[in-house]
Design a protein around this motif. Structure first.
Motif, PDB file in Angstrom:
ATOM      1  N   ALA A  43      -4.939   9.946   3.805  1.00  0.00           N
ATOM      2  CA  ALA A  43      -4.978   8.490   3.961  1.00  0.00           C
ATOM      3  C   ALA A  43      -5.964   8.150   5.064  1.00  0.00           C
ATOM      4  O   ALA A  43      -6.410   9.020   5.815  1.00  0.00           O
ATOM      5  CB  ALA A  43      -3.599   7.931   4.281  1.00  0.00           C
ATOM      6  N   CYS A  44      -6.312   6.874   5.158  1.00  0.00           N
ATOM      7  CA  CYS A  44      -7.242   6.440   6.205  1.00  0.00           C
ATOM      8  C   CYS A  44      -6.848   5.078   6.740  1.00  0.00           C
ATOM      9  O   CYS A  44      -6.157   4.298   6.077  1.00  0.00           O
ATOM     10  CB  CYS A  44      -8.683   6.385   5.681  1.00  0.00           C
ATOM     11  SG  CYS A  44      -9.031   4.998   4.573  1.00  0.00           S
ATOM     12  N   ARG A  45      -7.290   4.817   7.975  1.00  0.00           N
ATOM     13  CA  ARG A  45      -7.263   3.465   8.544  1.00  0.00           C
ATOM     14  C   ARG A  45      -8.688   2.940   8.500  1.00  0.00           C
ATOM     15  O   ARG A  45      -9.631   3.689   8.738  1.00  0.00           O
ATOM     16  CB  ARG A  45      -6.753   3.514   9.985  1.00  0.00           C
ATOM     17  CG  ARG A  45      -6.648   2.119  10.638  1.00  0.00           C
ATOM     18  CD  ARG A  45      -6.105   2.222  12.046  1.00  0.00           C
ATOM     19  NE  ARG A  45      -7.036   2.876  12.941  1.00  0.00           N
ATOM     20  CZ  ARG A  45      -6.697   3.769  13.877  1.00  0.00           C
ATOM     21  NH1 ARG A  45      -5.446   4.137  14.032  1.00  0.00           N
ATOM     22  NH2 ARG A  45      -7.614   4.310  14.659  1.00  0.00           N
ATOM     23  N   TYR A  46      -8.857   1.668   8.203  1.00  0.00           N
ATOM     24  CA  TYR A  46     -10.216   1.147   8.074  1.00  0.00           C
ATOM     25  C   TYR A  46     -10.294  -0.320   8.473  1.00  0.00           C
ATOM     26  O   TYR A  46      -9.278  -1.013   8.584  1.00  0.00           O
ATOM     27  CB  TYR A  46     -10.723   1.324   6.634  1.00  0.00           C
ATOM     28  CG  TYR A  46     -10.027   0.435   5.616  1.00  0.00           C
ATOM     29  CD1 TYR A  46     -10.535  -0.812   5.278  1.00  0.00           C
ATOM     30  CD2 TYR A  46      -8.844   0.843   5.000  1.00  0.00           C
ATOM     31  CE1 TYR A  46      -9.897  -1.628   4.345  1.00  0.00           C
ATOM     32  CE2 TYR A  46      -8.195   0.047   4.077  1.00  0.00           C
ATOM     33  CZ  TYR A  46      -8.729  -1.187   3.748  1.00  0.00           C
ATOM     34  OH  TYR A  46      -8.080  -1.999   2.846  1.00  0.00           O
ATOM     35  N   THR A  57     -11.821   4.303  10.420  1.00  0.00           N
ATOM     36  CA  THR A  57     -11.618   4.539  11.852  1.00  0.00           C
ATOM     37  C   THR A  57     -10.632   5.662  12.154  1.00  0.00           C
ATOM     38  O   THR A  57     -10.492   6.051  13.305  1.00  0.00           O
ATOM     39  CB  THR A  57     -11.137   3.251  12.545  1.00  0.00           C
ATOM     40  OG1 THR A  57      -9.927   2.805  11.916  1.00  0.00           O
ATOM     41  CG2 THR A  57     -12.188   2.146  12.431  1.00  0.00           C
ATOM     42  N   ASP A  58      -9.950   6.181  11.140  1.00  0.00           N
ATOM     43  CA  ASP A  58      -9.076   7.324  11.348  1.00  0.00           C
ATOM     44  C   ASP A  58      -8.737   7.936  10.004  1.00  0.00           C
ATOM     45  O   ASP A  58      -8.750   7.252   8.972  1.00  0.00           O
ATOM     46  CB  ASP A  58      -7.796   6.931  12.083  1.00  0.00           C
ATOM     47  CG  ASP A  58      -7.320   8.020  13.036  1.00  0.00           C
ATOM     48  OD1 ASP A  58      -7.718   9.178  12.844  1.00  0.00           O
ATOM     49  OD2 ASP A  58      -6.566   7.706  13.976  1.00  0.00           O
ATOM     50  N   LEU A  59      -8.437   9.227  10.019  1.00  0.00           N
ATOM     51  CA  LEU A  59      -8.038   9.958   8.822  1.00  0.00           C
ATOM     52  C   LEU A  59      -6.695  10.613   9.071  1.00  0.00           C
ATOM     53  O   LEU A  59      -6.454  11.167  10.152  1.00  0.00           O
ATOM     54  CB  LEU A  59      -9.079  11.026   8.475  1.00  0.00           C
ATOM     55  CG  LEU A  59     -10.448  10.510   8.031  1.00  0.00           C
ATOM     56  CD1 LEU A  59     -11.455  11.652   7.995  1.00  0.00           C
ATOM     57  CD2 LEU A  59     -10.359   9.830   6.674  1.00  0.00           C
ATOM     58  N   TYR A  60      -5.813  10.568   8.066  1.00  0.00           N
ATOM     59  CA  TYR A  60      -4.482  11.156   8.163  1.00  0.00           C
ATOM     60  C   TYR A  60      -4.356  12.253   7.125  1.00  0.00           C
ATOM     61  O   TYR A  60      -4.538  12.009   5.930  1.00  0.00           O
ATOM     62  CB  TYR A  60      -3.416  10.085   7.948  1.00  0.00           C
ATOM     63  CG  TYR A  60      -3.555   8.934   8.910  1.00  0.00           C
ATOM     64  CD1 TYR A  60      -3.077   9.028  10.208  1.00  0.00           C
ATOM     65  CD2 TYR A  60      -4.207   7.772   8.528  1.00  0.00           C
ATOM     66  CE1 TYR A  60      -3.228   7.985  11.097  1.00  0.00           C
ATOM     67  CE2 TYR A  60      -4.366   6.724   9.418  1.00  0.00           C
ATOM     68  CZ  TYR A  60      -3.875   6.836  10.689  1.00  0.00           C
ATOM     69  OH  TYR A  60      -4.039   5.800  11.572  1.00  0.00           O
ATOM     70  N   ARG A 113      -3.366  12.161  22.979  1.00  0.00           N
ATOM     71  CA  ARG A 113      -4.314  13.064  22.316  1.00  0.00           C
ATOM     72  C   ARG A 113      -5.220  12.302  21.360  1.00  0.00           C
ATOM     73  O   ARG A 113      -6.406  12.617  21.228  1.00  0.00           O
ATOM     74  CB  ARG A 113      -3.550  14.167  21.567  1.00  0.00           C
ATOM     75  CG  ARG A 113      -2.850  15.157  22.490  1.00  0.00           C
ATOM     76  CD  ARG A 113      -2.374  16.379  21.726  1.00  0.00           C
ATOM     77  NE  ARG A 113      -1.355  16.044  20.737  1.00  0.00           N
ATOM     78  CZ  ARG A 113      -0.051  16.006  21.006  1.00  0.00           C
ATOM     79  NH1 ARG A 113       0.386  16.254  22.235  1.00  0.00           N
ATOM     80  NH2 ARG A 113       0.814  15.722  20.053  1.00  0.00           N
ATOM     81  N   ASN A 114      -4.680  11.293  20.709  1.00  0.00           N
ATOM     82  CA  ASN A 114      -5.495  10.499  19.805  1.00  0.00           C
ATOM     83  C   ASN A 114      -6.576   9.729  20.562  1.00  0.00           C
ATOM     84  O   ASN A 114      -7.709   9.595  20.087  1.00  0.00           O
ATOM     85  CB  ASN A 114      -4.628   9.518  19.021  1.00  0.00           C
ATOM     86  CG  ASN A 114      -5.422   8.757  17.995  1.00  0.00           C
ATOM     87  OD1 ASN A 114      -5.988   9.345  17.079  1.00  0.00           O
ATOM     88  ND2 ASN A 114      -5.492   7.443  18.152  1.00  0.00           N
ATOM     89  N   LEU A 115      -6.234   9.216  21.736  1.00  0.00           N
ATOM     90  CA  LEU A 115      -7.238   8.530  22.550  1.00  0.00           C
ATOM     91  C   LEU A 115      -8.374   9.485  22.911  1.00  0.00           C
ATOM     92  O   LEU A 115      -9.552   9.098  22.911  1.00  0.00           O
ATOM     93  CB  LEU A 115      -6.591   7.966  23.818  1.00  0.00           C
ATOM     94  CG  LEU A 115      -5.663   6.761  23.626  1.00  0.00           C
ATOM     95  CD1 LEU A 115      -4.975   6.415  24.941  1.00  0.00           C
ATOM     96  CD2 LEU A 115      -6.425   5.559  23.099  1.00  0.00           C
ATOM     97  N   GLU A 116      -8.030  10.735  23.199  1.00  0.00           N
ATOM     98  CA  GLU A 116      -9.061  11.722  23.497  1.00  0.00           C
ATOM     99  C   GLU A 116      -9.930  11.979  22.271  1.00  0.00           C
ATOM    100  O   GLU A 116     -11.162  12.093  22.373  1.00  0.00           O
ATOM    101  CB  GLU A 116      -8.409  13.022  23.971  1.00  0.00           C
ATOM    102  CG  GLU A 116      -7.679  12.879  25.304  1.00  0.00           C
ATOM    103  CD  GLU A 116      -6.862  14.098  25.658  1.00  0.00           C
ATOM    104  OE1 GLU A 116      -6.698  14.987  24.772  1.00  0.00           O
ATOM    105  OE2 GLU A 116      -6.375  14.183  26.801  1.00  0.00           O
ATOM    106  N   ARG A 117      -9.305  12.046  21.086  1.00  0.00           N
ATOM    107  CA  ARG A 117     -10.065  12.237  19.851  1.00  0.00           C
ATOM    108  C   ARG A 117     -10.994  11.055  19.586  1.00  0.00           C
ATOM    109  O   ARG A 117     -12.149  11.214  19.195  1.00  0.00           O
ATOM    110  CB  ARG A 117      -9.104  12.425  18.670  1.00  0.00           C
ATOM    111  CG  ARG A 117      -9.813  12.809  17.368  1.00  0.00           C
ATOM    112  CD  ARG A 117      -8.854  12.714  16.186  1.00  0.00           C
ATOM    113  NE  ARG A 117      -7.740  13.619  16.313  1.00  0.00           N
ATOM    114  CZ  ARG A 117      -7.764  14.900  15.947  1.00  0.00           C
ATOM    115  NH1 ARG A 117      -8.869  15.427  15.458  1.00  0.00           N
ATOM    116  NH2 ARG A 117      -6.696  15.646  16.059  1.00  0.00           N
ATOM    117  N   GLN A 118     -10.476   9.849  19.812  1.00  0.00           N
ATOM    118  CA  GLN A 118     -11.296   8.662  19.590  1.00  0.00           C
ATOM    119  C   GLN A 118     -12.474   8.618  20.562  1.00  0.00           C
ATOM    120  O   GLN A 118     -13.570   8.186  20.205  1.00  0.00           O
ATOM    121  CB  GLN A 118     -10.433   7.400  19.746  1.00  0.00           C
ATOM    122  CG  GLN A 118      -9.357   7.232  18.684  1.00  0.00           C
ATOM    123  CD  GLN A 118      -9.930   6.930  17.312  1.00  0.00           C
ATOM    124  OE1 GLN A 118     -10.812   6.095  17.165  1.00  0.00           O
ATOM    125  NE2 GLN A 118      -9.438   7.623  16.296  1.00  0.00           N
TER     126      GLN A 118
END
Length: 221
Positions: A43-46, A57-60, A113-118
């Motif tokens: 899935a994705c956020r867009y 903007t993100d992949l799940y 951790r997600n903030l670091e990835r972003q």
């Protein structure tokens, strides 16, 4: 994104909800009482720009939680869409608060951790060239999918890759052909496989990758 190990010890898992490709798990503005754990599929956020262009903007991926910040905000700020057929386990936010304090701590740590990835992704988009963007995206997905010593299927179309890295599909197609020539990916029809060399290729950079003839990928049909 976030691995909430041990959560199942304090609650009974719910039956997964099934979503077809292109259907939405959430839409912007939805009030959320649950987060999802992806069991199968992608899935994705867009976001959609004013001129109709899409930015993913993100992949799940399987094992990821979508979206843990709903634990705090309860609101979906962007739409979440299935990129493949997808099964997702709903997890009640209220139940987490009542029964799983350790799970909540893990969610909060996962948000960090997600903030670091972003942050890393902002650097890629802002300072790295097109080949580096795609190479590092594929290496990151390869790692998140388990870093096996076998070719790994990437369940993204070239249009979807373009929407992640901010390029045109034509540009993505050219770069994938160059990566295939270096043995980092294999394209079979519409399927894209990344090879184990992808990790070292991303670390060394595209210009330092050794050129080798890629092998065909044999899949069970």
């Amino acid at each position: 994104m976030w691995n909430l190990k041990g959560m199942a010890q304090t609650r009974q898992p719910s039956a997964p909800r099934l979503f077809d490709r292109g259907s939405h798990l959430a839409r912007a503005g939805d009030r959320r009482a649950e987060i999802y754990r992806i069991k199968e599929g992608w899935a994705c956020r867009y976001d959609i720009l004013a001129d109709g262009r899409r930015q993913i903007t993100d992949l799940y991926l399987p094992g990821d939680y979508c979206e843990p910040q709903w634990l705090i905000t309860r609101d979906a700020t962007a739409p979440i869409m299935a990129l493949t057929r997808l099964a997702a386990e709903p997890i009640s936010v209220d139940l987490l608060y009542r029964q799983d304090q350790e799970g909540i701590k893990q969610v909060l740590a996962g948000i960090v951790r997600n903030l670091e990835r972003q942050t890393q992704w902002l650097v890629r988009l802002g300072r790295k060239n097109a080949t580096e963007r795609i190479l590092e995206l594929l290496a990151d997905l390869y790692e998140r999918l388990g870093s096996s010593d076998q070719p790994t299927l990437i369940s993204l179309s070239q249009v979807e890759i373009a929407d992640v890295v901010g390029l045109t599909p034509v540009h993505v197609n050219r770069i994938l052909h160059r990566l295939a020539e270096k043995g980092l990916v294999v394209q079979q029809g519409r399927s894209l496989f990344v090879m184990p060399l992808i990790a070292s290729g991303a670390e060394a950079g595209p210009e330092k990758c050794l050129v080798r003839k890629p092998d065909a990928v044999h899949t069970d049909s």
